[in-house]
Design an enzyme around this catalytic site. Sequence first.
Site, mmCIF file in Angstrom:
data_model
loop_
_atom_site.group_PDB
_atom_site.id
_atom_site.type_symbol
_atom_site.label_atom_id
_atom_site.label_comp_id
_atom_site.label_asym_id
_atom_site.label_seq_id
_atom_site.Cartn_x
_atom_site.Cartn_y
_atom_site.Cartn_z
ATOM 1 C CB SER A 211 21.309 28.285 6.283
ATOM 2 O OG SER A 211 22.669 28.046 6.982
ATOM 3 C CG ASN A 212 25.112 32.000 5.813
ATOM 4 O OD1 ASN A 212 26.167 31.445 5.313
ATOM 5 N ND2 ASN A 212 24.996 32.802 6.836
ATOM 6 N N PRO A 213 25.507 30.078 2.245
ATOM 7 C CG PRO A 213 25.762 29.948 0.014
ATOM 8 C CD PRO A 213 25.466 31.240 1.431
ATOM 9 C CB SER A 214 29.969 30.582 4.906
ATOM 10 O OG SER A 214 30.972 30.402 5.758
#
Length: 397
Positions: A211-214
């Site tokens: 995932s990513n930190p959005s």
Amino acid sequence: MLSGKRIILGVTGGIAAYKAVFLLREFQKAGAEVRVTMTPSAIRFVGLETFTSLSGHSVAVEIFPDESDPGEWTRHINWGEWADLFIIAPCTGNTLAKIANGISDNMLTATILAARSPILICPTMDGEMYESPSVTENLKRVQEFGYHILEPDSGFLASGLDGKGRLPEIPAILEKASEIIGSIKGPLEGKRVIVTAGPTREHIDPVRFISNPSSGKMGFAMAKAAQRMGAEVKVIHGPVSIPKPDGILTQDITSAQDLFSAVQVEADADVIIMSAAVSDFTPTETFEHKIKKDTGSDSVPLKKTTDILAWLGERKPKHQVLIGFAMETQHLIENANHKLQKKRADWMVANSLSTEGAGFESDTNSVHLLGKDVHEEFMGTKEEVAERVLNFIFNPQ
Ligand code: CTP
């Protein structure tokens, strides 16, 4: 009608100033967000702290902030841009005269000049004053400016006299405010807007994912800005921990494939804003049970996900406005322009992870809006940036 609306409550120095406290509460109960500006003489009637604590925001009095009243000296401009309605209740004869003549010697009167929203004036004073030729003339004048007036009630006045000049009862003020807000036709009125927001999660097994930190903050801000402009909005979003936007239809998704399926259903919307941080890769296989350390492989084979924005760009109906986001760490403009063309979007909102005050989890952003022969820069809170971007595209001045 008032839910989610932004109201500036201007309070001037008349005895009815205390009633503005109750008015503030009623606006809040109706779901509005309220900021208060007071004239210097209003604070002789009600303490600043009352309005500060109830509105949850500092109360602006003078144009130039000081220690007790912090903020930017350009607040009158920002507030004027921020509001959906500016209501002055009570409005004294003195402030009315200033407004009628464009005098802007305090925060309230300066914000009147900067306001983009409708203005509602509730003139409140003693009967003789209200009937005086100058007040009558000034009321006529501000009406010609397009400002709304809510006539005062008649009855027992603070002077002990009976006459016309009382601040109308709170339900009457709320009704008038709702009527004005209800009549505003935003530039996205009747348009269906789809916003994607937040990250996607590509599961390797039930406990691990890519995932990513959005945070979803920018996407939610875009959705709220579109709603304020009159659109019917739906947000399709990945896992986020921020509150869902009030009064907006939302749909939860997990993976890039879920997002793709959900977006396909909405592909003919009038506006699609792809602010989701979509994972470009997903594992070729998702394990049903947790991979055990002793038996698991030390690499994860990946495949590319569908580029949803590019898919939309290829099929874009004529009526649709397609807005993408580009998150870069280098060569911001060059890379974002390349994405704009390759994905056939109409607009690209580019931001750099290396710019201070911009990026995934921050509350502020600094973006470049790129379109055909257009390059504009906007910065501010994510809410302000969202509003400025959509205003530039759909409500050019
Ligand atoms: N996007 C998408 N589908 C993907 C990946 C990205 O629709 N599988 C969209 C994003 O929502 C965004 C735009 O494409 O609006 C650009 O995303 P970004 O991550 O900046 O670029 P990528 O296309 O993924 O390219 P790269 O990772 O190489 O920078």
